[in-house]
Design a protein around this motif. Structure first.
Motif, short mmCIF file in Angstrom:
data_model
loop_
_atom_site.label_atom_id
_atom_site.label_comp_id
_atom_site.label_asym_id
_atom_site.label_seq_id
_atom_site.Cartn_x
_atom_site.Cartn_y
_atom_site.Cartn_z
N GLY A 67 0.87 -1.22 0.16
CA GLY A 67 0.17 -0.09 0.11
C GLY A 67 0.75 1.24 0.14
N HIS A 68 0.32 2.32 -0.74
CA HIS A 68 1.23 3.47 -0.73
C HIS A 68 0.31 4.69 -1.07
N ARG A 69 1.06 5.83 -1.14
CA ARG A 69 0.01 7.05 -1.47
C ARG A 69 0.48 7.77 -2.47
N LEU A 70 1.57 7.36 -3.37
CA LEU A 70 2.15 7.94 -4.42
C LEU A 70 0.95 7.80 -5.66
N ALA A 71 1.15 9.01 -6.34
CA ALA A 71 0.14 9.21 -7.21
C ALA A 71 0.74 9.89 -8.40
N PHE A 72 0.34 9.47 -9.66
CA PHE A 72 0.73 9.88 -11.09
C PHE A 72 -0.45 10.66 -11.70
N GLU A 73 -0.06 12.01 -11.88
CA GLU A 73 -1.02 13.03 -12.67
C GLU A 73 -0.63 13.01 -14.01
N PRO A 74 -1.73 12.51 -14.95
CA PRO A 74 -1.68 12.56 -16.20
C PRO A 74 -1.12 13.72 -16.96
N PHE A 75 -0.53 13.77 -17.71
CA PHE A 75 0.06 15.04 -18.53
C PHE A 75 -1.11 15.99 -19.39
N GLU A 76 -0.94 17.09 -19.39
CA GLU A 76 -1.83 17.75 -20.50
C GLU A 76 -1.43 17.33 -21.82
N ALA A 77 -2.35 17.71 -22.78
CA ALA A 77 -2.06 17.29 -24.31
C ALA A 77 -0.74 17.83 -24.57
N ALA A 78 0.07 16.89 -25.52
CA ALA A 78 1.43 17.18 -25.90
C ALA A 78 1.20 18.51 -26.85
N GLU A 79 2.46 19.24 -27.12
CA GLU A 79 2.42 20.30 -27.92
C GLU A 79 3.11 19.60 -29.29
N ARG A 80 2.52 20.05 -30.41
CA ARG A 80 2.80 19.54 -31.55
C ARG A 80 4.21 20.42 -32.05
N VAL A 81 5.13 19.52 -32.72
CA VAL A 81 6.29 19.92 -33.23
C VAL A 81 6.20 20.15 -34.64
N GLY A 82 6.55 21.12 -35.50
CA GLY A 82 6.60 21.17 -36.83
C GLY A 82 7.67 20.39 -37.35
N PRO A 83 7.92 20.10 -38.82
CA PRO A 83 8.87 19.18 -39.26
C PRO A 83 10.39 19.92 -38.90
N GLY A 84 10.52 21.14 -39.12
CA GLY A 84 11.59 21.70 -39.30
C GLY A 84 12.36 21.78 -37.75
#
Length: 272
Positions: free
Chosen positions: A193-210
């Motif tokens: 048993g533990h109290r560690l929690a993982f919070e989901p990330f926000e939506a990732a930023e898109r990176v252009g080809p360049g």
């Protein structure tokens, strides 16, 4: 019931990527977090971490397994072989044979043994040959875990690590979020048993080809070329380091507090 957790291996278990100067070697990592939670269940739990970054399987077998077993662990984690898979040339049959012998030795001790598959890190098509080796290695880890009754931490199967934000800038080591998530999964597998929690990330930023091309070039310049350069010169980032927790400590006393006390007492082991 209290016990002793001994962690052995390379940078994965040392905690590289989870940078924190308040801990030995400047890192924290998943193993420290697991040890802390074990101590919350029972303050008598003890913890040893012998892992050092850049160590190959043969070095871990020669330098860590004997001392680990001498501490008579009730729980031992074993992650090794990742650095061997990144070698330009590698005899996989010999590597898997040595790994299997190490697993048999650890499991014969009577300790509960944690074995880990290696993740299919989303690094670069340039390293696809190493990734194919990883698939072969993982299949053997699964076979050995089943055959010896070890606890399998099937890191490769966890989709959360497909998010690049779980990885440090070198793309080979988990960052703080990655180490925290792994600690949670290990504790769940152990039934602790533990109290560690993982919070989901926000939506990732898109990176252009360049920007993606520039990012790839910078990664090659900053991380890949220096890594292979060190290998050609026969040096590693762990050459000047010693194990973070070479003797049993009680995490219930506070790992940061224990490290401060070590520093106040004077340098008994090498620090970065």
């Amino acid at each position: 019931m209290a016990g002793r957790f001994v962690a052995i291996g390379d940078s994965f278990t040392e905690g590289v990527g989870d940078w924190d100067p308040r801990f030995p070697n400047g890192v924290r990592g998943w193993a420290d977090r697991v040890a802390k939670q074990l101590s919350k269940a029972d303050p008598e739990w003890e913890y040893v971490n012998l892992a050092i970054r850049s160590k190959r399987l043969a070095q871990i077998v020669d330098e860590q397994i004997g001392p680990a077993l001498a501490w008579e662990p009730t729980l031992v984690s074993f992650y090794a072989g990742g650095n061997d898979l990144l070698e330009l040339r590698q005899d996989m049959d010999a590597l898997l044979k040595l790994y299997g012998e190490a697993v048999a030795r650890l499991c014969a001790s009577g300790a509960q043994v944690l074995l880990f598959t290696g993740f299919d890190v989303p690094i670069s098509p340039m390293l696809d040959r190493m990734k194919r080796r990883n698939h072969v290695f993982n299949a053997e880890v699964r076979r050995l875990a089943a055959g010896h009754g070890a606890t399998l931490v099937d890191y490769w199967a966890w989709d959360a690590y497909r998010d690049r934000r779980m990885w440090d800038t070198d793309r080979l080591h988990m960052n703080r979020a990655g180490h925290r998530y792994l600690a949670i999964r290990v504790l769940d597998l152990l039934g602790v048993g533990h109290r560690l929690a993982f919070e989901p990330f926000e939506a990732a930023e898109r990176v252009g080809p360049g920007a993606a091309v520039l990012r790839e070039a910078e990664w090659l310049r900053q991380w890949v070329l220096p890594m292979f350069g060190r290998r050609m010169r026969g040096i590693t980032l762990g050459d000047s380091l010693s194990p973070r927790w070479p003797e049993p400590v009680r995490p219930a006393e506070g790992l940061k507090k224990l490290y401060r006390a070590r520093l106040s007492a004077g340098p008994k082991i090498n620090e970065p």
